[in-house]
Design a protein around this motif. Structure first.
Motif, PDB file in Angstrom:
ATOM      1  N   LEU A  52       0.769  -1.327   0.088  1.00 23.76           N
ATOM      2  CA  LEU A  52      -0.032   0.010   0.012  1.00 23.76           C
ATOM      3  C   LEU A  52       0.795   1.153   0.044  1.00 23.76           C
ATOM      4  N   ALA A  53       1.834   1.231   0.465  1.00 24.10           N
ATOM      5  CA  ALA A  53       3.018   2.507   0.723  1.00 24.10           C
ATOM      6  C   ALA A  53       3.355   2.714  -0.602  1.00 24.10           C
ATOM      7  N   ALA A  54       3.889   1.527  -1.194  1.00 22.12           N
ATOM      8  CA  ALA A  54       4.410   1.508  -2.515  1.00 22.12           C
ATOM      9  C   ALA A  54       3.514   2.236  -3.650  1.00 22.12           C
ATOM     10  N   LEU A  55       2.124   1.930  -3.408  1.00 25.91           N
ATOM     11  CA  LEU A  55       1.145   2.451  -4.300  1.00 25.91           C
ATOM     12  C   LEU A  55       0.697   4.087  -4.275  1.00 25.91           C
ATOM     13  N   GLU A  56       1.112   4.412  -3.100  1.00 26.78           N
ATOM     14  CA  GLU A  56       0.641   5.628  -2.484  1.00 26.78           C
ATOM     15  C   GLU A  56       1.187   6.809  -3.650  1.00 26.78           C
ATOM     16  N   SER A  57       2.513   6.478  -4.079  1.00 29.00           N
ATOM     17  CA  SER A  57       3.211   7.518  -4.965  1.00 29.00           C
ATOM     18  C   SER A  57       2.319   7.731  -6.047  1.00 29.00           C
ATOM     19  N   TYR A  58       1.664   6.783  -6.640  1.00 28.51           N
ATOM     20  CA  TYR A  58       0.686   7.091  -7.863  1.00 28.51           C
ATOM     21  C   TYR A  58      -0.173   8.453  -7.439  1.00 28.51           C
ATOM     22  N   LYS A  59      -0.610   8.584  -6.196  1.00 27.39           N
ATOM     23  CA  LYS A  59      -1.509   9.572  -6.054  1.00 27.39           C
ATOM     24  C   LYS A  59      -0.848  10.839  -5.963  1.00 27.39           C
ATOM     25  N   THR A  60       0.412  10.896  -5.769  1.00 30.04           N
ATOM     26  CA  THR A  60       1.289  12.253  -5.915  1.00 30.04           C
ATOM     27  C   THR A  60       1.547  12.480  -7.241  1.00 30.04           C
ATOM     28  N   VAL A  61       2.342  11.404  -7.851  1.00 31.38           N
ATOM     29  CA  VAL A  61       2.740  11.653  -9.288  1.00 31.38           C
ATOM     30  C   VAL A  61       1.958  11.763 -10.311  1.00 31.38           C
ATOM     31  N   PHE A  62       0.634  11.395 -10.285  1.00 26.40           N
ATOM     32  CA  PHE A  62      -0.419  11.452 -11.394  1.00 26.40           C
ATOM     33  C   PHE A  62      -0.770  13.089 -11.389  1.00 26.40           C
ATOM     34  N   PRO A  63      -1.260  13.557 -10.466  1.00 28.97           N
ATOM     35  CA  PRO A  63      -1.986  15.054 -10.406  1.00 28.97           C
ATOM     36  C   PRO A  63      -0.747  15.903 -10.650  1.00 28.97           C
ATOM     37  N   GLN A  64       0.499  15.808 -10.344  1.00 25.71           N
ATOM     38  CA  GLN A  64       1.457  16.743 -10.697  1.00 25.71           C
ATOM     39  C   GLN A  64       2.010  16.484 -12.008  1.00 25.71           C
ATOM     40  N   ALA A  65       1.956  15.208 -12.579  1.00 24.42           N
ATOM     41  CA  ALA A  65       2.331  14.982 -14.117  1.00 24.42           C
ATOM     42  C   ALA A  65       1.324  15.497 -14.728  1.00 24.42           C
ATOM     43  N   LEU A  66       0.059  15.279 -14.639  1.00 25.38           N
ATOM     44  CA  LEU A  66      -0.941  16.042 -15.539  1.00 25.38           C
ATOM     45  C   LEU A  66      -0.863  17.540 -15.409  1.00 25.38           C
ATOM     46  N   GLU A  67      -0.956  18.031 -14.494  1.00 23.92           N
ATOM     47  CA  GLU A  67      -0.889  19.663 -14.135  1.00 23.92           C
ATOM     48  C   GLU A  67       0.319  20.033 -14.803  1.00 23.92           C
ATOM     49  N   GLY A  68       1.550  19.423 -14.805  1.00 22.21           N
ATOM     50  CA  GLY A  68       2.439  19.820 -15.620  1.00 22.21           C
ATOM     51  C   GLY A  68       2.532  19.806 -17.180  1.00 22.21           C
ATOM     52  N   ARG A  69       1.828  18.751 -17.584  1.00 20.41           N
ATOM     53  CA  ARG A  69       1.449  18.522 -19.092  1.00 20.41           C
ATOM     54  C   ARG A  69       0.326  19.656 -19.581  1.00 20.41           C
ATOM     55  N   MET A  70      -0.516  19.766 -18.791  1.00 22.14           N
ATOM     56  CA  MET A  70      -1.508  20.784 -19.042  1.00 22.14           C
ATOM     57  C   MET A  70      -0.985  22.400 -18.935  1.00 22.14           C
ATOM     58  N   ARG A  71      -0.045  22.552 -17.889  1.00 22.67           N
ATOM     59  CA  ARG A  71       0.586  23.914 -18.062  1.00 22.67           C
ATOM     60  C   ARG A  71       1.477  24.130 -19.081  1.00 22.67           C
ATOM     61  N   ALA A  72       2.350  23.200 -19.773  1.00 20.14           N
ATOM     62  CA  ALA A  72       2.806  23.224 -21.047  1.00 20.14           C
ATOM     63  C   ALA A  72       2.038  23.469 -22.022  1.00 20.14           C
ATOM     64  N   LYS A  73       0.762  22.794 -22.118  1.00 21.74           N
ATOM     65  CA  LYS A  73      -0.254  22.990 -23.335  1.00 21.74           C
ATOM     66  C   LYS A  73      -0.570  24.566 -23.203  1.00 21.74           C
ATOM     67  N   LEU A  74      -0.705  25.100 -22.190  1.00 17.26           N
ATOM     68  CA  LEU A  74      -1.002  26.477 -21.807  1.00 17.26           C
ATOM     69  C   LEU A  74       0.053  27.561 -22.343  1.00 17.26           C
ATOM     70  N   GLY A  75       1.266  26.934 -22.557  1.00 17.72           N
ATOM     71  CA  GLY A  75       2.440  27.806 -22.594  1.00 17.72           C
ATOM     72  C   GLY A  75       3.240  28.285 -21.356  1.00 17.72           C
ATOM     73  N   LEU A  76       3.007  27.539 -20.172  1.00 21.69           N
ATOM     74  CA  LEU A  76       3.458  28.083 -18.744  1.00 21.69           C
ATOM     75  C   LEU A  76       4.694  27.156 -18.557  1.00 21.69           C
ATOM     76  N   SER A  77       5.808  27.852 -18.349  1.00 18.73           N
ATOM     77  CA  SER A  77       6.979  27.122 -18.384  1.00 18.73           C
ATOM     78  C   SER A  77       7.228  27.056 -16.907  1.00 18.73           C
ATOM     79  N   ASP A  78       6.625  28.023 -15.946  1.00 18.10           N
ATOM     80  CA  ASP A  78       6.825  28.007 -14.653  1.00 18.10           C
ATOM     81  C   ASP A  78       5.509  27.768 -13.983  1.00 18.10           C
ATOM     82  N   ALA A  79       5.495  27.138 -12.234  1.00 17.56           N
ATOM     83  CA  ALA A  79       4.292  27.030 -11.913  1.00 17.56           C
ATOM     84  C   ALA A  79       3.712  28.291 -10.781  1.00 17.56           C
TER      85      ALA A  79
END
Length: 492
Positions: free
Chosen positions: A325-352
């Motif tokens: 369960l502890a190993a699986l927890e990383s998914y819950k952190t990595v996915f939203p961060q990765a999606l936000e990073g990709r969407m930020r790039a789609k908006l042309g935003l290089s910083d957060a």
């Protein structure tokens, strides 16, 4: 006419075969040759991938290569086999599955590194479950084009070297002709391989498989206090990145069963799939998915569910359930961060900035409200000018005041951004060309009458989807009305 496999082995010049998966032992596979097809012909060859692999062009266009990649000839040094695995399909335990129509030839040591070579549609195997072991021209072209489209988008995926065809008849909803697609990947091991040995209480084989994957693909996991928990965490994080990439580009995978999930975080098994036209979060691309289990907006949670199944399969190798369960927890952190990073790039935003999450969420709501064409919106947004009318984007919406409100919010965010850098980032992030269903369908219909030019044209566009390709701009236009009536199912 019955096809006969050639007695003399084919030789791939300049490249040596390895058979690491075969070294796992007979519990993992059945060795068997592919079943030949009569009078094979080339449908399309991926010259770019062949070059990356170090395949000599004259040989890649030869009759010997045609015979090898159709299954009519076995390569010298290869050990053809089909692997056994199990899995959950549409949320239900399906028991033993396996390569029902795929035969792994072996592994080539290529200029791009070690690559397994697999023929999909190469005949009946012990795992065909009453199937015919064949693929049809339609599904083979779709997989060939989509795997290369994903690679062109920078999304981890299996790849496709070529498609060959034959006039041999195959029955699906109707009578179709057979085809074979040659797939490549560092490994085709799936979550379902681990489930197979865990559920059948073959824990020694489960350990052999896990050690093989760690030693060959995740060596850093050996440094962890519990290597198998480290493996689960690493796979969870790769899967999170993968699904974020799918969501960002508007890709729907129609059969996210555990046996269709790659242990390397690759997009694998292109059966029913779709790149969104009109943005509908609840879009279901698989006509067989009557419950909508694999809708676009459910993919992130389904991926986690599948990882949970993988965690259960690996439990016999761990010290406790809490470790998994502890190993699986990383998914819950990595996915939203990765999606936000990709969407930020789609908006042309290089910083957060803190307000970015709200800007992204409101963009999704805006697109969904008017079912705006997903790819065209993002591509046109690259020409957005703060404070201008921006008709090219605005005219995509019925609710213009709602767009104006979002545009003001976006303009305020862009006050902190270099506009030249923003436009450049957006052109490199938002593709002009994706494999829309109607484009694939048009290429398939032409291929049925032996015109393969449409397949080759799409391959060229999809391998460089961010380029303008001005002579082919129509391929980036709105889908025709009939596109919404295309139905893709699991049948092929």
């Amino acid at each position: 006419m019955n096809a006969v496999i050639h007695d003399s082995p084919a030789v791939v010049p300049g490249l040596a075969w390895n058979n690491r998966f075969a070294g796992l032992g007979p519990d993992f596979f059945t060795e068997l040759p592919p079943t030949p097809l009569p009078s094979p012909y080339w449908v399309s060859r991926n010259q770019a991938l062949a070059g990356e692999m170090g395949l000599a062009q004259p040989w890649f266009e030869s009759q010997e290569a045609l015979a090898l990649f159709t299954g009519n000839r076995v390569a010298q040094g290869a050990r053809p086999l089909s692997s056994v695995y199990s899995g959950h399909q549409f949320g239900q335990w399906a028991g033993q599955l396996g390569d029902g129509r795929a035969i792994l030839l072996g592994e080539l040591q290529t200029a791009a590194g070690a690559q397994e070579i697999q023929l999909k549609g190469a005949g009946v195997t012990p795992y065909s479950r009453m199937g015919d072991g064949r693929a049809v021209l339609r599904s083979s072209i779709r997989e060939y084009l989509c795997s290369e489209a994903m690679h062109g988008l920078g999304i981890p995926t299996t790849r496709a070297l070529c498609v060959t065809g034959s006039d041999a008849k195959v029955r699906r909803e109707e009578i179709e002709t057979a085809a074979v697609v040659t797939r490549t990947a560092p490994s085709f091991i799936r979550f379902g391989h681990f489930e197979h040995f865990s559920y059948s209480d073959q824990h020694e084989q489960l350990k052999v498989l896990a050690d093989f994957v760690i030693d060959n693909f995740y060596p850093a996991c050996r440094e962890g206090a519990q290597p198998y928990a480290s493996l689960l965490q690493a796979v969870s994080e790769r899967t999170a990145d993968l699904v974020a990439a799918w969501q960002g580009v508007g890709f729907c995978h129609g059969v996210m069963n555990t046996d269709n999930m790659s242990i390397l975080g690759l997009t694998i098994d292109y059966g029913p799939f779709q790149f969104l036209d009109a943005f509908d979060p609840g879009q279901v691309c698989n006509h067989s998915d009557t419950q909508g289990r694999y809708a676009y907006n459910k993919q992130p949670n389904i991926a986690y569910w599948n990882l949970f199944c993988l965690g259960q399969a690996l439990l016999p190798l761990m010290d406790s359930q809490e470790q998994a369960l502890a190993a699986l927890e990383s998914y819950k952190t990595v996915f939203p961060q990765a999606l936000e990073g990709r969407m930020r790039a789609k908006l042309g935003l290089s910083d957060a900035r803190p307000e970015d999450k709200t800007l992204i969420e409101s963009a999704f709501k805006l697109l969904a409200a008017d079912k705006v064409d997903y790819s065209i919106f993002w591509r046109r947004l690259g020409g957005f000018v703060p404070g201008a009318a921006n008709e090219a984007v605005r005219d995509l919406f019925l609710d213009r005041p709602a767009f104006d409100a979002w545009a003001l919010q976006y303009s305020e965010r862009l006050a902190h951004v270099d506009q030249g850098l923003r436009a450049d980032l957006m052109l490199k992030t938002n593709p002009k060309y994706v494999l829309r269903n109607h484009l694939g369908e048009q290429a398939i219909q032409a291929a049925k009458v032996m015109d393969f030019s449409g397949v080759d044209t799409l391959l060229t566009l999809l391998q460089a989807p961010f380029d303008e390709h001005t002579a082919h701009g129509s391929f980036a236009g709105f889908p025709p009305d009939w596109a919404s009536s295309i139905e893709i199912s699991c049948s092929s």
